[in-house]
Design an enzyme around this catalytic site. Sequence first.
Site, PDB file in Angstrom:
ATOM      1  N   CYS A 134      -3.476  -2.809   4.537  1.00 18.34           N
ATOM      2  CA  CYS A 134      -2.771  -4.045   4.789  1.00 18.34           C
ATOM      3  C   CYS A 134      -3.037  -5.449   4.251  1.00 18.34           C
ATOM      4  CB  CYS A 134      -2.678  -4.227   6.452  1.00 18.34           C
ATOM      5  SG  CYS A 134      -2.288  -2.381   6.979  1.00 18.34           S
ATOM      6  N   GLU A 192       0.950  -1.313  -0.093  1.00 19.42           N
ATOM      7  CA  GLU A 192      -0.065  -0.147  -0.161  1.00 19.42           C
ATOM      8  C   GLU A 192       0.930   1.231  -0.062  1.00 19.42           C
ATOM      9  OE1 GLU A 192      -1.667   1.620   3.745  1.00 19.42           O
ATOM     10  OE2 GLU A 192      -1.627  -0.417   4.515  1.00 19.42           O
ATOM     11  N   HIS A 239      -3.164  -9.781  11.940  1.00 20.75           N
ATOM     12  CA  HIS A 239      -2.355  -8.652  11.467  1.00 20.75           C
ATOM     13  C   HIS A 239      -2.075  -7.698  12.702  1.00 20.75           C
ATOM     14  CE1 HIS A 239      -1.779  -4.898   9.574  1.00 20.75           C
ATOM     15  NE2 HIS A 239      -2.866  -4.067   9.874  1.00 20.75           N
TER      16      HIS A 239
HETATM   17  N1  ACO Z   1       0.859   3.250  30.612  1.00 22.99           N
HETATM   18  C1  ACO Z   1       0.159   2.349  29.930  1.00 22.99           C
HETATM   19  N2  ACO Z   1      -0.831   2.271  29.275  1.00 22.99           N
HETATM   20  C2  ACO Z   1      -1.030   3.441  28.653  1.00 22.99           C
HETATM   21  C3  ACO Z   1      -0.374   4.784  29.060  1.00 22.99           C
HETATM   22  C4  ACO Z   1       0.721   4.868  30.135  1.00 22.99           C
HETATM   23  N3  ACO Z   1       1.507   5.663  30.622  1.00 22.99           N
HETATM   24  N4  ACO Z   1      -1.036   5.779  28.498  1.00 22.99           N
HETATM   25  C5  ACO Z   1      -1.799   5.349  27.558  1.00 22.99           C
HETATM   26  N5  ACO Z   1      -1.997   3.900  27.839  1.00 22.99           N
HETATM   27  C6  ACO Z   1      -2.708   3.123  26.906  1.00 22.99           C
HETATM   28  C7  ACO Z   1      -4.397   3.623  26.786  1.00 22.99           C
HETATM   29  O1  ACO Z   1      -5.143   3.201  27.954  1.00 22.99           O
HETATM   30  C8  ACO Z   1      -4.782   2.721  25.651  1.00 22.99           C
HETATM   31  O2  ACO Z   1      -4.881   1.379  26.008  1.00 22.99           O
HETATM   32  P1  ACO Z   1      -6.145   0.677  25.827  1.00 22.99           P
HETATM   33  O3  ACO Z   1      -6.775   0.648  24.487  1.00 22.99           O
HETATM   34  O4  ACO Z   1      -6.135  -0.741  26.550  1.00 22.99           O
HETATM   35  O5  ACO Z   1      -7.134   1.462  26.738  1.00 22.99           O
HETATM   36  C9  ACO Z   1      -3.359   2.600  24.812  1.00 22.99           C
HETATM   37  O6  ACO Z   1      -2.475   3.155  25.675  1.00 22.99           O
HETATM   38  C10 ACO Z   1      -3.269   3.710  23.545  1.00 22.99           C
HETATM   39  O7  ACO Z   1      -3.642   5.107  24.183  1.00 22.99           O
HETATM   40  P2  ACO Z   1      -4.922   6.005  23.470  1.00 22.99           P
HETATM   41  O8  ACO Z   1      -4.940   7.160  24.320  1.00 22.99           O
HETATM   42  O9  ACO Z   1      -6.011   5.170  23.575  1.00 22.99           O
HETATM   43  O10 ACO Z   1      -4.702   6.133  21.960  1.00 22.99           O
HETATM   44  P3  ACO Z   1      -3.812   6.956  21.061  1.00 22.99           P
HETATM   45  O11 ACO Z   1      -4.673   8.454  21.017  1.00 22.99           O
HETATM   46  O12 ACO Z   1      -2.599   7.376  21.692  1.00 22.99           O
HETATM   47  O13 ACO Z   1      -3.880   6.102  19.751  1.00 22.99           O
HETATM   48  C11 ACO Z   1      -4.035   4.558  18.237  1.00 22.99           C
HETATM   49  C12 ACO Z   1      -3.872   4.998  19.654  1.00 22.99           C
HETATM   50  C13 ACO Z   1      -5.379   5.057  17.985  1.00 22.99           C
HETATM   51  C14 ACO Z   1      -3.607   2.938  18.101  1.00 22.99           C
HETATM   52  C15 ACO Z   1      -3.002   5.382  17.036  1.00 22.99           C
HETATM   53  O14 ACO Z   1      -1.726   5.161  17.348  1.00 22.99           O
HETATM   54  C16 ACO Z   1      -3.395   5.023  15.618  1.00 22.99           C
HETATM   55  O15 ACO Z   1      -4.396   6.024  15.308  1.00 22.99           O
HETATM   56  N6  ACO Z   1      -2.548   4.330  15.058  1.00 22.99           N
HETATM   57  C17 ACO Z   1      -2.843   3.849  13.567  1.00 22.99           C
HETATM   58  C18 ACO Z   1      -4.165   2.935  13.423  1.00 22.99           C
HETATM   59  C19 ACO Z   1      -3.853   1.780  13.584  1.00 22.99           C
HETATM   60  O16 ACO Z   1      -3.059   1.059  13.792  1.00 22.99           O
HETATM   61  N7  ACO Z   1      -5.468   0.947  13.565  1.00 22.99           N
HETATM   62  C20 ACO Z   1      -5.435  -0.169  13.584  1.00 22.99           C
HETATM   63  C21 ACO Z   1      -6.198  -1.013  12.550  1.00 22.99           C
HETATM   64  S1  ACO Z   1      -5.744  -0.521  10.979  1.00 22.99           S
HETATM   65  C22 ACO Z   1      -4.139  -0.626  10.661  1.00 22.99           C
HETATM   66  O17 ACO Z   1      -3.809  -1.524  10.526  1.00 22.99           O
HETATM   67  C23 ACO Z   1      -3.494   0.640   9.858  1.00 22.99           C
END
Ligand code: ACO
Length: 448
Positions: A116, A82, A246
């Site tokens: 993906c 991709e 994945h």
């Molecule tokens: N210690 C431990 N855990 C923590 C801490 C900390 N200090 N701070 C945050 N976390 C946890 C959160 O609780 C959350 O876990 P949970 O989901 O079990 O609640 C996790 O860390 C992520 O934090 P969030 O604030 O929920 O998310 P964030 O806004 O940072 O974004 C996301 C995470 C959405 C995955 C982002 O990285 C993203 O958009 N990635 C790309 C999209 C993606 O990969 N999607 C998956 C399917 S599609 C694909 O494959 C591309």
Amino acid sequence: AKNVGILAMEIYFPPTCVQQEALEAHDGASKGKYTIGLGQDCMAFCTEVEDVISMSLTAVTSLLAKYKIDPKQIGRLEVGSETVIDKSKSIKTFLMQIFEKSGNTDIEGVDSTNACYGGTAALFNCVNWVESSSWDGRYGLVVCTDSAVYAEGPARPTGGAAAIAMLIGPDAPIAFESKLRRSHMSHAYDFYKPNLASEYPVVDGKLSQTCYLMALDTCYKYFCHKYEKLEGKQFSLSDAAYFVFHSPYNKLVQKSFSRLLFNDFLRNASSVDEITKEKLAPFSTLTGDESYQSRDLEKASQQASKSLYDAKVQPTTLIPKQVGNMYTASLYAAFASLIHIKHSELAGKRVILFSYGSGLTATMFSLRFHEGQHPFSLSNIASVMNVGGKLKSRHEFPPEKFVETMKLMEHRYGAKDFVTSKDCSLLSPGTYYLTEVDSMYRRFYAKK
Ligand code: ACO
């Protein structure tokens, strides 16, 4: 052709990487957010001398050499990616340079693209070809290659990069159970790349997580129906030794597996034990939508599935945690981790794979391991991939240098008329690298 599947594999990822713990501190994220919150250890990235074409040239050349495959023996070559370098010319045609040299231009197949999922589409195309009446007796070759990069922000630590090459043919040590395959595809704007001037996706992170889990549930439901129809008995987690997902980041993989256990519980599958039933009972009346939002369910099902996760999923997580999301290569890198860690005890076992591509396309399918015959044996696949050696010989960049590299790559994306540093000092011998893009946007590579 019988037992069509994967005969051989090679994986390549850039030796350049950044530790998630360091990146976390650099980004001002709370401690543990990337390492525990996302479940990631380290992230590989391409510097200016590497891209999806150089990585795939390296993976294919290495696979052919290490298995002593004459390039003339390849009859189909399919690429999943991709990462858009050219809107018309396929990555497959770049790889033809390898085959033309030996006089073989008779190779079907082009690129497949949907986030993906492209690698899975490519894999199915090759397997279907070998199983079809148009098969000419030669091997198929599948290449998954991607550089996953995100704009600064919460998605950036979920990048990664790799290329994987897989040789396809009959009597494979990793054989498809072709009847056990179900898909779910629909229209969603969870992650997409509408801005053709940028390598970065537009991503609705929360939506992408829900889309992924909904697709997983739907595929699993269909998959179980199919199994029950064919086998006359219920399918449950106990019917496969391993589950490979994945892997955009490890936390989502943990959630996915616990979701499958919740599905087993809802279907009242025979394998669900009393403790699990007790733990999940409070959630049996949730609607589908509510179940994706419930933190309590997430926690309870993760607790209930912990020991099964350690046995059936943990061995698949090594490379995705160390290298990051490799988009099309991510699922197959997880699969490669399993072979790396468990090759001596896989024969006879079944493994279920779940492929997801945003937008969205998803398939769950089943593979069966056999001992295989040298060079196409599980132990030889593990030793050729040399995952341990490749991970050990990497070079950690400080986050500042990673960010600097991302800036340079933004500048280079879609650009012409430049030469790279040609600095291949960090690359191992045999690695291809980009040397120049000329005034006609033509790309040139050299081999170290
Ligand atoms: N210690 C431990 N855990 C923590 C801490 C900390 N200090 N701070 C945050 N976390 C946890 C959160 O609780 C959350 O876990 P949970 O989901 O079990 O609640 C996790 O860390 C992520 O934090 P969030 O604030 O929920 O998310 P964030 O806004 O940072 O974004 C996301 C995470 C959405 C995955 C982002 O990285 C993203 O958009 N990635 C790309 C999209 C993606 O990969 N999607 C998956 C399917 S599609 C694909 O494959 C591309």
